[in-house]
Design a protein around this motif. Sequence first.
Motif, mmCIF file in Angstrom:
data_model
loop_
_atom_site.group_PDB
_atom_site.id
_atom_site.type_symbol
_atom_site.label_atom_id
_atom_site.label_comp_id
_atom_site.label_asym_id
_atom_site.label_seq_id
_atom_site.Cartn_x
_atom_site.Cartn_y
_atom_site.Cartn_z
ATOM 1 N N ALA A 1 0.843 -1.199 -0.035
ATOM 2 C CA ALA A 1 0.125 -0.070 0.090
ATOM 3 C C ALA A 1 0.995 1.225 -0.041
ATOM 4 N N GLY A 2 2.226 1.110 -0.117
ATOM 5 C CA GLY A 2 3.023 2.228 -0.087
ATOM 6 C C GLY A 2 3.857 2.651 1.120
ATOM 7 N N HIS A 3 3.588 1.799 2.312
ATOM 8 C CA HIS A 3 4.297 2.190 3.372
ATOM 9 C C HIS A 3 5.428 1.423 3.494
ATOM 10 N N PRO A 4 6.522 2.000 3.561
ATOM 11 C CA PRO A 4 7.807 1.167 3.585
ATOM 12 C C PRO A 4 7.935 0.449 4.934
ATOM 13 N N VAL A 5 8.482 -0.867 5.066
ATOM 14 C CA VAL A 5 8.751 -1.452 6.228
ATOM 15 C C VAL A 5 10.384 -1.311 6.550
ATOM 16 N N VAL A 6 10.426 -0.584 7.681
ATOM 17 C CA VAL A 6 11.944 -0.190 7.821
ATOM 18 C C VAL A 6 12.498 -1.071 8.904
ATOM 19 N N ALA A 7 11.958 -2.017 9.542
ATOM 20 C CA ALA A 7 12.549 -2.966 10.167
ATOM 21 C C ALA A 7 11.536 -3.940 10.791
ATOM 22 N N VAL A 8 12.190 -5.347 11.200
ATOM 23 C CA VAL A 8 11.346 -6.377 11.598
ATOM 24 C C VAL A 8 12.046 -7.082 12.801
ATOM 25 N N SER A 9 11.159 -7.358 13.836
ATOM 26 C CA SER A 9 12.235 -8.411 14.874
ATOM 27 C C SER A 9 11.543 -9.655 14.350
ATOM 28 N N ALA A 10 12.323 -10.503 14.716
ATOM 29 C CA ALA A 10 12.391 -12.050 14.381
ATOM 30 C C ALA A 10 13.268 -12.876 15.166
ATOM 31 N N ILE A 11 12.599 -13.712 16.011
ATOM 32 C CA ILE A 11 13.626 -14.624 16.936
ATOM 33 C C ILE A 11 14.094 -15.935 16.339
ATOM 34 N N SER A 12 12.685 -16.872 16.295
ATOM 35 C CA SER A 12 13.048 -18.083 15.543
ATOM 36 C C SER A 12 13.434 -18.087 14.280
ATOM 37 N N GLU A 13 13.979 -19.363 13.786
ATOM 38 C CA GLU A 13 14.461 -19.513 12.535
ATOM 39 C C GLU A 13 13.327 -19.315 11.496
ATOM 40 N N ALA A 14 12.125 -19.767 11.913
ATOM 41 C CA ALA A 14 11.052 -19.895 11.185
ATOM 42 C C ALA A 14 10.657 -18.438 10.822
ATOM 43 N N SER A 15 10.389 -17.506 11.742
ATOM 44 C CA SER A 15 10.242 -16.441 11.584
ATOM 45 C C SER A 15 11.156 -15.561 11.047
ATOM 46 N N ARG A 16 12.539 -15.799 10.768
ATOM 47 C CA ARG A 16 13.394 -15.120 10.090
ATOM 48 C C ARG A 16 13.154 -15.706 8.609
ATOM 49 N N GLU A 17 12.894 -16.905 8.258
ATOM 50 C CA GLU A 17 12.475 -17.176 6.909
ATOM 51 C C GLU A 17 11.440 -16.642 6.334
ATOM 52 N N ARG A 18 10.172 -16.452 7.301
ATOM 53 C CA ARG A 18 9.089 -16.010 6.802
ATOM 54 C C ARG A 18 9.345 -14.164 6.384
ATOM 55 N N ALA A 19 10.036 -13.679 7.264
ATOM 56 C CA ALA A 19 10.370 -12.534 7.013
ATOM 57 C C ALA A 19 11.118 -12.363 5.631
ATOM 58 N N ALA A 20 12.274 -13.157 5.513
ATOM 59 C CA ALA A 20 12.762 -13.162 4.306
ATOM 60 C C ALA A 20 12.013 -13.373 3.134
ATOM 61 N N ALA A 21 11.101 -14.289 3.178
ATOM 62 C CA ALA A 21 10.123 -14.269 2.154
ATOM 63 C C ALA A 21 9.365 -13.350 1.704
ATOM 64 N N LEU A 22 8.471 -12.798 2.711
ATOM 65 C CA LEU A 22 7.707 -12.041 2.581
ATOM 66 C C LEU A 22 8.058 -10.220 2.665
ATOM 67 N N LEU A 23 9.001 -10.161 3.500
ATOM 68 C CA LEU A 23 9.674 -8.709 3.513
ATOM 69 C C LEU A 23 11.104 -8.814 3.083
ATOM 70 N N PRO A 24 11.336 -9.210 2.203
ATOM 71 C CA PRO A 24 12.704 -9.217 1.691
ATOM 72 C C PRO A 24 13.207 -7.771 1.527
ATOM 73 N N GLY A 25 14.771 -7.886 2.130
ATOM 74 C CA GLY A 25 15.611 -6.563 2.246
ATOM 75 C C GLY A 25 15.035 -5.857 3.274
ATOM 76 N N VAL A 26 14.288 -6.228 4.434
ATOM 77 C CA VAL A 26 14.092 -5.621 5.355
ATOM 78 C C VAL A 26 15.059 -5.875 6.471
ATOM 79 N N PRO A 27 15.558 -5.061 7.131
ATOM 80 C CA PRO A 27 16.561 -5.492 8.309
ATOM 81 C C PRO A 27 15.912 -6.090 9.510
ATOM 82 N N VAL A 28 16.360 -7.147 9.898
ATOM 83 C CA VAL A 28 16.005 -7.896 10.988
ATOM 84 C C VAL A 28 16.807 -7.426 12.337
ATOM 85 N N LEU A 29 16.006 -6.746 13.320
ATOM 86 C CA LEU A 29 16.798 -5.889 14.456
ATOM 87 C C LEU A 29 16.019 -6.361 15.666
ATOM 88 N N ASP A 30 16.838 -5.889 16.822
ATOM 89 C CA ASP A 30 15.990 -6.151 18.228
ATOM 90 C C ASP A 30 14.801 -5.026 18.195
#
Length: 325
Positions: A34-63
């Motif tokens: 919708a045009g809102h840039p996703v600037v950061a995401v938190s992801a702890i488990s491996e499954a969450s990191r894989e999901r973030a990589a698939a649906l939010l590619p290029g978004v940094p994973v931060l605390d």
Amino acid sequence: MTPPDPADRPGRLGVGVIGSGRVGAVLGNALRSAGHPVVAVSAISEASRERAAALLPGVPVLDIPEVVRRAELVLLTVPDDALADLVRGLADLGAWQVGQIVVHTSGRFGVDVLAPARAAGVIPLALHPAMTFTGTSLDLARLVGCSFAVTAPSPVLPIGQALVVEIGGEPVVLAEEARGLYHAALAHGANHLVVLVAQAAQALAAAGVGDPGRMLGPLLEAALDGALRAESAGGSGAIAALTGPVRRGDAGTVREHGVALTTFAAATGAVDVVAGYRALARSATGRALAAGLISPAAAQELLDGITEDAGALQVEDGPDPQEDE
């Protein structure tokens, strides 16, 4: 002519997603579309990191505190039981920022759970999508037309409604005090439907059906579609779509069902199937009676056939079907 880039629209917000579970990654993707840039995401488990990589590619994973620091809109998609402690903990750290929009997606809570963040000057929103998520791109199409329960203070309610519309959903305003009943209703309908399918499938497998899911599919899809159409049509609501032995007043068939399921339970230990059948058959009888689909005499015969200890139903008094449930 090249269509305009959604990111060029006015009022775009930098989104931080806390929790890359099934809901967070999908809604983050929808907001980015919708045009809102996703600037950061938190992801702890491996499954969450894989999901973030698939649906939010290029978004940094931060605390989590860094996600909050970078975001203008913070999307909290953590489990219900973790939400209050997370909000309070971030308040204790001084992480919340004045004017920041904070959205949680819990069906159970309204905006009261965001009180520690509100004290820091944030704009609180509770947006709950009334659907189940797989955590894959399949969910994105399902968001279109999906109802979202929107709870927020009146002055900022339009912000929540606008966000839902932007991702293709339909906002439904819900009062703070109604969230508990709302969430219980959805859980009862969706979660217990899954249990019902599991019970029916187990019984069919025991009866020798090789692929219970394939057999149940057309039947259950038709039943659900009919019930939802009847509910939307008004009148007696979903119960008007009731079919089968209760609707026909066929007490003998209901009694035989009880015998067959009791034998099945004795052989397999699946006693919950018998209890579930009896409870729902009693509810079906009470609601069918209240809707005028069956006579008082038929209702009494059905209840007598459901279970020996069902108790007498005073049908001549026109009982509230809820009491029998």
